[in-house]
Scaffold this active site. Structure first.
Site, short mmCIF file in Angstrom:
data_model
loop_
_atom_site.label_atom_id
_atom_site.label_comp_id
_atom_site.label_asym_id
_atom_site.label_seq_id
_atom_site.Cartn_x
_atom_site.Cartn_y
_atom_site.Cartn_z
N GLY A 1 0.83 -1.20 0.00
CA GLY A 1 0.00 0.00 0.00
C GLY A 1 0.86 1.24 0.00
O GLY A 1 2.05 1.20 0.32
N GLY B 1 0.62 -5.27 0.73
CA GLY B 1 -0.59 -5.26 -0.08
C GLY B 1 -0.45 -5.98 -1.40
O GLY B 1 -1.44 -6.45 -1.97
N GLU C 1 5.86 -5.67 7.68
CA GLU C 1 5.17 -4.62 8.43
C GLU C 1 5.79 -4.30 9.79
O GLU C 1 5.72 -3.14 10.24
CB GLU C 1 3.70 -5.00 8.61
N ASP D 1 -1.16 -7.66 7.32
CA ASP D 1 -2.60 -7.58 7.10
C ASP D 1 -2.92 -8.15 5.74
O ASP D 1 -2.23 -9.06 5.29
CB ASP D 1 -3.09 -6.13 7.28
#
Length: 359
Positions: free
Chosen positions: A75, A123, A146, A154
């Site tokens: 992301g 992502g 992350e 995630d």
């Protein structure tokens, strides 16, 4: 005479869609940012993939990245950083749409072929590793990094890594290591190995051939996975449910294990402990349930200090010297971790309800 205004340069589309024979092609088109996902890209992919799912003229979908650096670096964390500084709510909306996209990819009714070439991080894993036909190459560098920026895996990454052999997924999540294509195959994040020089020919074959047959013709043997070769000490050290105990075992094992301990202790202590708890809690959940848990954790990370500080240190100021709060694993208490998983009330993410009208 007044000077004529210079024509405005056309802004390139961030994601491109085209039909090639019976193949629907999605090309992420931000090569300078290694195709990092924006809210607009996610919304466009959701709309187009939904349309193609019901289009009898589309037999399969291919997702690839433009440029030479990779499919997707994750992301757009600079946009997230700016939103945090502004006290906005755009990131929560971005994640809701992104997780809907991840859910759609996982249950897509047609072959969903992902070229996981080059960098495939965060992502980028979400839009590829949930697909039905996942292809890596000798250039693949993937992972969920992350904890390096004070965040937690995630996009369904906690579920994917919880299903990896032994404790290899735990090791990958806590260290945030970049993994090879062979490692991705071992972890269960990918299915096939195709040399990068053959991807263009494979894409052409997919225009008219069944995906399974085309991929079978182009697939080859992957090199050995370095992660698989380290399986013995990984399984022994990461079997603990306590991060400090994991670090102690890694140090006692020495060698590469001790290096992993150094890596973990450089990450956000809070993120490490929450990531470990996330992996343990997600076992047995569906993908949509896992995404709902990650959404709870993500919103709590937005409100805490480490996510913002991690992005600052790694991407904004680039001093690589984050000031984590708390600074050590021992200072992060069990009740601190527990708060990240508390229900969100009317802000809960309910994907099935949003997609199908069912709770």
């Amino acid at each position: 005479m007044p000077e004529e205004a210079a024509p405005e340069e056309a802004v390139p589309e961030e994601v491109l869609f085209e039909r090639r024979g019976r193949l629907g092609v999605v090309t992420l088109n931000r090569p300078k940012a290694v195709n990092a996902l924006t809210a607009g890209m996610v919304a466009a992919m959701l709309d187009q993939l939904t349309a193609w799912a019901d289009d009898d003229g589309v037999a399969a979908v291919l997702v690839q990245g433009s440029g030479q650096r990779g499919l997707c670096a994750g992301g757009d964390i600079v946009a997230i950083y700016r939103d945090m500084l502004a006290g906005g709510d755009e990131t929560a909306g971005f994640w809701e749409a992104e997780y809907r996209l991840n859910s759609l990819v996982a249950r897509y009714p047609k072959p969903y072929v992902a070229f996981m070439d080059g960098l495939v991080l965060g992502g980028g894993v979400g839009i590829s590793a949930h697909g039905s036909v996942r292809i890596v190459t000798e250039r693949t560098r993937t992972g969920m990094p992350e904890t390096t920026i004070g965040f937690v895996p995630d996009v369904g990454g906690t579920l994917l890594l919880s299903r990896s052999p032994g404790e290899s997924g735990t090791h990958s999540a806590l260290t945030g290591a970049h993994l090879s294509g062979a490692d991705a195959l071992f972890l269960g994040l990918a299915d096939h190995f195709v040399p990068s020089e053959r991807l263009a020919d494979l894409a052409a074959a997919l225009e008219n051939e069944a995906a399974e047959a085309a991929v079978g013709r182009f697939s080859g043997h992957a090199p050995a996975s370095g992660l698989e070769e380290q399986r013995d000490w990984i399984d022994a050290c990461y079997a603990a449910d306590d991060a400090e105990e994991i670090v102690r075992r890694l140090r006692a094992a020495g060698g590469e294990a001790a290096e992993a301990a150094d890596t973990i202790e450089a990450k956000s202590p809070t993120a490490v402990k929450v990531a470990l708890a996330s992996l343990r809690r997600v076992r047995g959940l569906s993908l949509d349930e896992a995404l709902a848990q990650e959404y709870r954790v993500g919103l709590r990370c937005l409100a805490g200090p480490d996510f913002r500080e991690g992005i600052r240190a790694q991407v904004v100021d680039k001093d690589r010297n984050p000031n984590w709060r708390p600074a050590t694993l021992g200072e992060v208490r069990a009740h601190d971790v527990e708060r990240y998983f508390a229900p969100l009330g009317d802000r809960e993410l309910v994907l099935l309800e949003k997609e199908t009208g069912r709770a």
